[in-house]
Scaffold this active site. Sequence first.
Site, short mmCIF file in Angstrom:
data_model
loop_
_atom_site.label_atom_id
_atom_site.label_comp_id
_atom_site.label_asym_id
_atom_site.label_seq_id
_atom_site.Cartn_x
_atom_site.Cartn_y
_atom_site.Cartn_z
N ASP A 93 0.87 -1.16 -0.13
CA ASP A 93 -0.03 0.07 -0.01
C ASP A 93 0.88 1.04 0.00
OD1 ASP A 93 -2.61 1.71 0.40
OD2 ASP A 93 -1.67 1.83 2.35
N LYS A 94 0.38 2.28 -0.47
CA LYS A 94 1.02 3.73 -0.25
C LYS A 94 1.67 3.76 0.86
CE LYS A 94 0.11 8.61 -1.02
NZ LYS A 94 -1.08 9.61 -1.32
#
Length: 443
Positions: A231-232
């Site tokens: 994920d970011k």
Amino acid sequence: MVSLYSYCPFPSTKALQISPSFLFLRNPNFLPFTFSRIIRRSSISSSSSAPNHQEPIRTSYAGVQLEETVYETKQGKLRLDSWISSRIQGISRARVQSSIKSGLVSVNGRVVDKVSHSLRAGDKVDCVISDLQPLKAEPEDIPLDIVFEDDHVLVVNKPPHMVVHPAPGNANGTLVNGILHHCSLPTVALSEKEVLSLSDTEDVSDDEEDLYGGTSAAASSVRPGIVHRLDKGTSGLLVVAKDEHSHAHLSEQFKQHTIQRVYISLTCGVPSASSGRVDVPIGRDSNNRIRMVAVPGLSHHGRARHAASRYKVIEVLVGGGSALVQWRLETGRTHQIRAHAKYIGIPLLGDEVYGGTKNMALSLLRPRTPAKNNDELSRLVSRLERPYLHAIVLGFEHPHSGEKMQFSRPPPPDFRQILSDLRRIGIGKVKFLVSGTTSNICY
């Protein structure tokens, strides 16, 4: 097929240590992504009951309009992009974000181009979904922390706040953009069909998603691609496959659960048992499509899928207000660690989506913090900008040599600083439950 070797001469290097997320880069005509084809409907949901009929399938949301008043906010903070996504059935948040950034959304008559704008009860929202814009993955000179590289694999230590691959709303500055530049690969353009497929996937996928399982037409049209991703907000190791054989071999290791994957996290609170195994299926939350939820019961019920995680408390912090927890994944579902952590009552510190909010952190930490340290605690909590999750170790069998490889990298500075501050501000001494490589590497 054009070999990647003609684009990127690689130095010979010895094995170091590794983590998760595979891209296929041998042929520059293949996109370094894998997409899921999701059939969407065109209806706009409202508080009134929907008509009892089948709506037509929508292939593009361009031109869809929403004029609605926010009647209630169940949470203290309601993001504009999240609220619009919940009101237009089936649309992705990335597509909504693109419309907001294009100036097509107004709140109470004023254009708002900030996707995280907070809504209040009584706000009137007017929105028009923008046309699909051409999406290209262009090479960008982005500094990359290369951990290991040879002719077949590339291992990168991803920093927090970096998106793995381009998507509507995140067209540049991604890890893929940096890898294309690093390997001297040309710009890759997506077809309209691929943009549609990508715009209808989530832009917030965390931990890793077992993308190798996709069998859609859109996915197969761009394969080989990402096997799974971070994920970011999650930092840590990603591995890139440079040829079809490597991609296929690594994908099979993930399918067979022979990949070694270890994460560390900072949590709100401490689990009741210092170690354990969470074997609870995970499915999408029906009330919030950007969030997953652990669903006890049979995995085939609804859309929930089998998910298993093992955890171990490495260190108890601030008298039990927080903990440093190690996770070993047996499966790779979307948001797996975050959903399982919430399920056992220890949401990740800084995870606003899964309950690890700043208010939650304060409620647990303040009673366990000396009064003289309250100001420092407030500053600490104000700095929480992401879920504090780091992919610290990954091991696999090299797809060509068969060599057993293992890589590790310590968490980034922001993670280490929060950990250091938590150790300092608490009442009493830190309690270490586990010693060893994983805990030592955090110092």
